[in-house]
Design a protein around this motif. Structure first.
Motif, PDB file in Angstrom:
ATOM      1  N   GLY A  60      44.117  46.987  30.263  1.00 45.66           N
ATOM      2  CA  GLY A  60      42.954  47.664  30.822  1.00 45.66           C
ATOM      3  C   GLY A  60      41.644  46.900  30.649  1.00 45.66           C
ATOM      4  O   GLY A  60      40.635  47.273  31.240  1.00 45.66           O
ATOM      5  N   ARG A  61      41.663  45.872  29.799  1.00 44.00           N
ATOM      6  CA  ARG A  61      40.452  45.088  29.625  1.00 44.00           C
ATOM      7  C   ARG A  61      40.450  43.843  30.498  1.00 44.00           C
ATOM      8  O   ARG A  61      39.565  42.998  30.392  1.00 44.00           O
ATOM      9  N   TYR A  90      42.408  39.859  38.658  1.00 45.22           N
ATOM     10  CA  TYR A  90      42.066  41.123  38.029  1.00 45.22           C
ATOM     11  C   TYR A  90      40.803  41.709  38.658  1.00 45.22           C
ATOM     12  O   TYR A  90      40.733  42.918  38.901  1.00 45.22           O
ATOM     13  N   GLY A  91      39.839  40.840  38.943  1.00 47.70           N
ATOM     14  CA  GLY A  91      38.605  41.297  39.573  1.00 47.70           C
ATOM     15  C   GLY A  91      38.874  41.930  40.925  1.00 47.70           C
ATOM     16  O   GLY A  91      38.323  42.979  41.278  1.00 47.70           O
ATOM     17  N   PHE A 114      40.546  45.266  40.405  1.00 46.94           N
ATOM     18  CA  PHE A 114      39.553  46.197  39.887  1.00 46.94           C
ATOM     19  C   PHE A 114      38.671  46.721  41.016  1.00 46.94           C
ATOM     20  O   PHE A 114      38.458  47.924  41.160  1.00 46.94           O
ATOM     21  N   SER A 115      38.177  45.803  41.854  1.00 48.55           N
ATOM     22  CA  SER A 115      37.314  46.212  42.971  1.00 48.55           C
ATOM     23  C   SER A 115      38.073  47.096  43.936  1.00 48.55           C
ATOM     24  O   SER A 115      37.573  48.118  44.400  1.00 48.55           O
ATOM     25  N   LEU A 160      47.617  49.835  31.831  1.00 50.04           N
ATOM     26  CA  LEU A 160      48.347  48.578  31.994  1.00 50.04           C
ATOM     27  C   LEU A 160      48.631  48.410  33.474  1.00 50.04           C
ATOM     28  O   LEU A 160      48.944  49.383  34.166  1.00 50.04           O
TER      29      LEU A 160
END
Lengths: 186, 144
Positions: free
Chosen positions: B14-15, B41-42, B45-46, B82
């Motif tokens: 999650g980080r 990941y970015g 996330f977006s 996760l």
């Protein structure tokens, strides 16, 4: 809703390996007595137990989700149901009653009438301040933090200390926002 | 049924830390290094925050996959944040079941439950890798 969680808890319990309850109570008892020896300060023992529980909770929550198949909770009331009917059921074989909600539904109590950890325990006078099962508070805090809920959890009544019931108070402090990736949105 | 080709498999926490990655048959500029993982990941996330933002009903809806002409990216996010990700050939069915299986039966068993595994660190467990590879080979065409 409650019935669904009872079923899920029982199904999850049937999937996990069991151990003899004396092995659990004696191992846990040995940990507590060793901590008392090492720290010689009951408050510090309470803190250490909570901390150990916290580290367990961070992991245990994934086991709960993996075995029960539960998704994200709709609200904190459902969270309370899941803690009691699935969490406690799976790992300790009990389902504490959920009582004493506050008006905003952000605080509740769990009543534990049969605590497997304290089956053979009697608190001597000099350990009055000991929260023998404080590990459980830590487990709940760690598990909730993994789900982005900051909570506070403590024993407000304890049969070991002469109260009529054992009551755990769970207080929702904050729902944490998604952690933003490094270098994002600046 | 013919097995679909699998190009890559990732686990993020999650980080945004990459816990595990594997890739096969890739012939692009993707270097699979820290920089690339941050990009991926970015993007996830977006995409997820956008998906939530345009959601007509308030809920925790996540996206499940997107497809380009050459691949499909599948994403399964657990309530503990996760993220399990697979890149496959484009005409592959939904893989949420498979990703959930890997989470519940391989990742939790051999990584999370290992008391000596430090949470948020990259996974180095041989047990995890061998069970994962056995499962992936059984379900997908994994070459190279």
């Amino acid at each position: 809703m409650a019935a669904k969680h009872v079923r899920m808890g029982e199904a999850a319990l049937s999937k996990v390996d069991k151990i003899n309850s004396e092995v659990l109570t004696f191992t846990y008892g040995a940990i507590v007595t060793q901590l008392i020896k090492d720290y010689e300060d009951i408050e510090e023992v309470n803190k250490q137990l909570e901390n150990m529980g916290y580290n367990i909770g961070l992991r245990l929550i994934d086991e709960l989700i993996a075995k029960s198949g539960i998704g994200r909770c709709a609200d904190f009331r459902e969270t309370a149901e899941v803690i009691s009917k699935i969490g406690f059921k799976m790992f300790l074989g009990i389902s504490p009653a959920i009582v004493n909600w506050n008006g905003e539904y952000s605080e509740f109590s769990l009543l534990i009438d049969e605590n497997p950890l304290t089956e053979f325990v009697e608190l001597p006078e000099q350990y009055r301040g000991l929260h023998f099962s404080n590990l459980i508070c830590g487990v709940i805090r760690g598990a909730m933090e993994t789900l982005q809920m900051k909570i506070e959890c403590k024993f407000v009544k304890d049969q070991l200390r002469g109260d009529d019931t054992t009551e755990l108070r769970v207080i929702l402090k904050e729902i944490m926002a998604d952690e933003v990736p490094v270098g994002y949105g600046e | 049924m013919e097995k679909k080709t699998l190009y890559a498999f990732y686990v993020f926490d999650g980080r945004g830390a990459r816990l595990y990655s594997d890739n096969w048959n890739q012939k692009s500029g993707w270097r699979n290094d820290d920089e690339d993982h941050k990009l991926m990941y970015g993007m996830l996330f977006s995409l997820n925050s956008f998906v939530k933002k345009i959601n007509p009903k308030p809920s925790n809806a996540n996206f499940h996959h997107f497809t380009t002409s050459t691949y499909r990216l599948h994403c399964y996010e657990t309530p503990t944040r996760l993220k399990f990700i697979m890149l496959t050939e484009p005409n592959t069915d939904d893989l949420r079941e498979e990703l959930r299986f890997i989470y519940a039966n391989i990742f939790v068993e051999y990584v999370i439950k290992n008391p000596l595994y430090k949470l948020h660190d990259p996974v180095e467990s041989e047990q995890f890798v061998s069970h994962l590879h056995r499962y992936l080979k059984q379900k997908f065409a994994v070459e190279g």
